[in-house]
Design an enzyme around this catalytic site. Structure first.
Site, PDB file in Angstrom:
ATOM      1  N   GLY A 203      45.539  45.190  45.405  1.00 24.07           N
ATOM      2  CA  GLY A 203      45.075  44.525  44.175  1.00 24.07           C
ATOM      3  C   GLY A 203      45.035  45.456  42.971  1.00 24.07           C
ATOM      4  CE  LYS A 221      45.516  48.362  31.084  1.00 22.69           C
ATOM      5  NZ  LYS A 221      45.691  48.892  32.429  1.00 22.69           N
TER       6      LYS A 221
HETATM    7  N1  LIG Z   1      42.639  43.204  38.693  1.00 26.07           N
HETATM    8  C1  LIG Z   1      42.228  44.225  37.934  1.00 26.07           C
HETATM    9  O1  LIG Z   1      41.875  45.334  38.412  1.00 26.07           O
HETATM   10  C2  LIG Z   1      42.171  44.063  36.435  1.00 26.07           C
HETATM   11  C3  LIG Z   1      41.633  45.099  35.649  1.00 26.07           C
HETATM   12  C4  LIG Z   1      41.525  44.923  34.257  1.00 26.07           C
HETATM   13  C5  LIG Z   1      41.980  43.741  33.691  1.00 26.07           C
HETATM   14  N2  LIG Z   1      42.530  42.767  34.483  1.00 26.07           N
HETATM   15  C6  LIG Z   1      42.993  41.546  33.842  1.00 26.07           C
HETATM   16  O2  LIG Z   1      42.159  40.475  34.299  1.00 26.07           O
HETATM   17  C7  LIG Z   1      42.902  39.250  34.244  1.00 26.07           C
HETATM   18  C8  LIG Z   1      42.785  38.541  35.599  1.00 26.07           C
HETATM   19  O3  LIG Z   1      43.365  39.378  36.584  1.00 26.07           O
HETATM   20  P1  LIG Z   1      43.300  38.966  38.133  1.00 26.07           P
HETATM   21  O4  LIG Z   1      43.750  40.159  38.867  1.00 26.07           O
HETATM   22  O5  LIG Z   1      41.979  38.359  38.445  1.00 26.07           O
HETATM   23  O6  LIG Z   1      44.433  37.783  38.177  1.00 26.07           O
HETATM   24  P2  LIG Z   1      44.603  36.630  39.254  1.00 26.07           P
HETATM   25  O7  LIG Z   1      43.959  36.999  40.544  1.00 26.07           O
HETATM   26  O8  LIG Z   1      46.039  36.231  39.221  1.00 26.07           O
HETATM   27  O9  LIG Z   1      43.723  35.412  38.663  1.00 26.07           O
HETATM   28  C9  LIG Z   1      44.082  34.740  37.491  1.00 26.07           C
HETATM   29  C10 LIG Z   1      43.274  33.463  37.407  1.00 26.07           C
HETATM   30  O10 LIG Z   1      43.537  32.823  36.165  1.00 26.07           O
HETATM   31  C11 LIG Z   1      43.628  31.401  36.413  1.00 26.07           C
HETATM   32  N3  LIG Z   1      44.297  30.719  35.313  1.00 26.07           N
HETATM   33  C12 LIG Z   1      45.593  30.769  34.917  1.00 26.07           C
HETATM   34  N4  LIG Z   1      45.802  29.936  33.872  1.00 26.07           N
HETATM   35  C13 LIG Z   1      44.595  29.359  33.612  1.00 26.07           C
HETATM   36  C14 LIG Z   1      44.150  28.373  32.680  1.00 26.07           C
HETATM   37  N5  LIG Z   1      44.994  27.838  31.775  1.00 26.07           N
HETATM   38  N6  LIG Z   1      42.848  27.997  32.688  1.00 26.07           N
HETATM   39  C15 LIG Z   1      41.987  28.518  33.595  1.00 26.07           C
HETATM   40  N7  LIG Z   1      42.349  29.436  34.524  1.00 26.07           N
HETATM   41  C16 LIG Z   1      43.642  29.836  34.526  1.00 26.07           C
HETATM   42  C17 LIG Z   1      44.367  31.337  37.727  1.00 26.07           C
HETATM   43  O11 LIG Z   1      44.253  30.049  38.268  1.00 26.07           O
HETATM   44  P3  LIG Z   1      44.869  29.647  39.716  1.00 26.07           P
HETATM   45  O12 LIG Z   1      43.882  30.207  40.721  1.00 26.07           O
HETATM   46  O13 LIG Z   1      44.868  28.159  39.663  1.00 26.07           O
HETATM   47  O14 LIG Z   1      46.217  30.273  39.784  1.00 26.07           O
HETATM   48  C18 LIG Z   1      43.609  32.430  38.507  1.00 26.07           C
HETATM   49  O15 LIG Z   1      42.419  31.894  39.050  1.00 26.07           O
HETATM   50  C19 LIG Z   1      44.333  39.614  33.865  1.00 26.07           C
HETATM   51  O16 LIG Z   1      44.505  39.415  32.469  1.00 26.07           O
HETATM   52  C20 LIG Z   1      44.414  41.111  34.182  1.00 26.07           C
HETATM   53  O17 LIG Z   1      45.342  41.785  33.356  1.00 26.07           O
HETATM   54  C21 LIG Z   1      42.615  42.894  35.831  1.00 26.07           C
END
Ligand SMILES: NC(=O)c1ccc[n+]([C@@H]2O[C@H](COP(=O)([O-])OP(=O)(O)OC[C@H]3O[C@@H](n4cnc5c(N)ncnc54)[C@H](OP(=O)(O)O)[C@@H]3O)[C@@H](O)[C@H]2O)c1
Length: 357
Positions: A203, A221
């Site tokens: 992840g 960033k």
């Molecule tokens: N993972 C990290 O360590 C990390 C660190 C810093 C920042 N981030 C940022 O945090 C964000 C989320 O990352 P993640 O790793 O959690 O991604 P992820 O696991 O792919 O989750 C993304 C979520 O967004 C939902 N989504 C997409 N379109 C949407 C909409 N129109 N309305 C409501 N929900 C919607 C998806 O829905 P579905 O479940 O239906 O697909 C999913 O639940 C990203 O922008 C990423 O760059 C992540």
């Protein structure tokens, strides 16, 4: 009035994936505590379903609640779900451009936005400008701590320095937790593609690891940092040297895994050259005075300010009037659901506290 007795903020959580689930778990764990009294989750949604909690009942496990009560939802429904006393906060834990495009709409209506998604401030300059204008028009806050460094105090430090009259001369940093992890582990012996798979499965990478390897995530960033430091750059003013060969860049996502070994030979060569000089490979973002901005793989002496750190550590050096020779260096874990969720909720709590004053 103290923050503990002022009205709680009403929070809508968008995204229930890696980061959104960690936010949910943290909020559920705060039930019955002073922190839990300050943030009330009234709405949560992913791209398929939305769940409403108008009375702010205690949170159970996300899966059971979604199975019982979630319905297909829309972004338009978020405004109504947030209506009520206290500050209103949209917490964006998606990677969705559609959601990022709605940030100005909420801000202009006085709804605060706290986001982990870089697409609002780290892409087209017009989007960034729309966010700044809407913030001013709606007198709303934009919590962006989680967009760079997963909640490390980077943006807040840049802003605090400038608020105290300091001028930023340059910034250089390892800004990608996943690329930091990859180059902290890559030893030139085992194939690089194997480490990419490990990082993806843990992840650490974006859902599509090419976003990290192409440098696009780091470009975003650096743009966010540069704009916060007063260098209002367009996207194409950042020169990015991608690690992804053209053939790999063009593949659909389901064909990517099998083709990852195309990364191996070029990186083995870069590693061998660095190793001969006793240096380390690091994926570095740089902003120089005058707005020169670059992103790419560099071979750095082992004692260099950016060569240290371990795991997914981000490491950022800031030169300014105050720190002209020896930079201010900020280092710590720059990826992971737990720290990112904590960064988001720190921003939400700060907004609730400011509204209570
Ligand atoms: N993972 C990290 O360590 C990390 C660190 C810093 C920042 N981030 C940022 O945090 C964000 C989320 O990352 P993640 O790793 O959690 O991604 P992820 O696991 O792919 O989750 C993304 C979520 O967004 C939902 N989504 C997409 N379109 C949407 C909409 N129109 N309305 C409501 N929900 C919607 C998806 O829905 P579905 O479940 O239906 O697909 C999913 O639940 C990203 O922008 C990423 O760059 C992540």
């Amino acid at each position: 009035m103290s923050a503990a007795v002022s009205p709680p903020a009403r929070v809508a959580l968008l995204g229930t994936g890696t980061v959104g689930s960690a936010v949910w778990a943290r909020l559920a764990g705060w039930h019955g505590t002073p922190l839990g009294q300050r943030l009330r989750l009234v709405h949560a949604a992913n791209s398929r379903l939305a769940w409403g909690n108008p009375d702010g009942l205690p949170l159970g496990t996300r899966d059971s609640l979604f199975q019982q009560a979630a319905q297909p939802g829309t972004l338009e429904a978020v405004d109504a779900a947030l209506a009520g006393d206290g500050p209103r906060i949209v917490l964006d834990a998606t990677a969705s451009a559609v959601v990022a495009d709605r940030h100005p709409h909420w801000l202009a209506r006085g709804i605060h936005v706290v986001t982990a998604c870089k697409l609002g401030q780290g892409t087209a300059l017009a989007r960034w400008q729309a966010i700044q204008s809407a913030r001013a028009a709606g007198q709303a806050a934009y919590g962006d701590s989680a967009t760079v460094g997963a909640g490390l105090p980077l943006l807040r430090t840049l802003r605090a320095l400038q608020a105290g009259g300091d001028r930023i001369h340059a910034i250089a940093g390892v800004l990608s937790g996943s690329l930091a992890w990859l180059f902290n582990h890559y030893d030139g012996m085992q194939p690089f593609s194997g480490f990419v798979r490990q990082a993806r499965d843990a992840g650490y990478t974006e859902p599509d690891p090419r976003e990290d390897l192409s440098g696009e995530d780091v470009r975003r960033k650096l743009l966010i940092l540069a704009r916060a430091a007063g260098q209002v750059l367009e996207q194409d003013e950042v020169q990015v040297a991608s690690l992804v060969p053209d053939a790999l860049a063009a593949l659909p996502r389901d064909a990517l895994d099998a083709a990852l070994p195309e990364l191996d030979a070029p990186l083995r060569e870069r590693f061998a050259e660095a190793y001969k000089r006793g240096e380390k490979l690091r994926f570095v973002a740089r902003l120089q005075a005058g707005g020169v901005a670059t992103v790419g793989l560099e071979s750095l002496p082992a004692g260099h300010a950016l060569a240290g750190g371990g795991g997914t550590d981000n490491r950022v050096a800031i030169w300014s009037d105050r720190y002209p020779e020896q930079p201010l260096v900020i280092q710590g874990p720059g990826a992971g659901a737990g720290v990112t969720a904590a960064g988001l909720l720190d921003d939400a709590l700060a907004i609730q506290a400011a509204a209570a004053q």
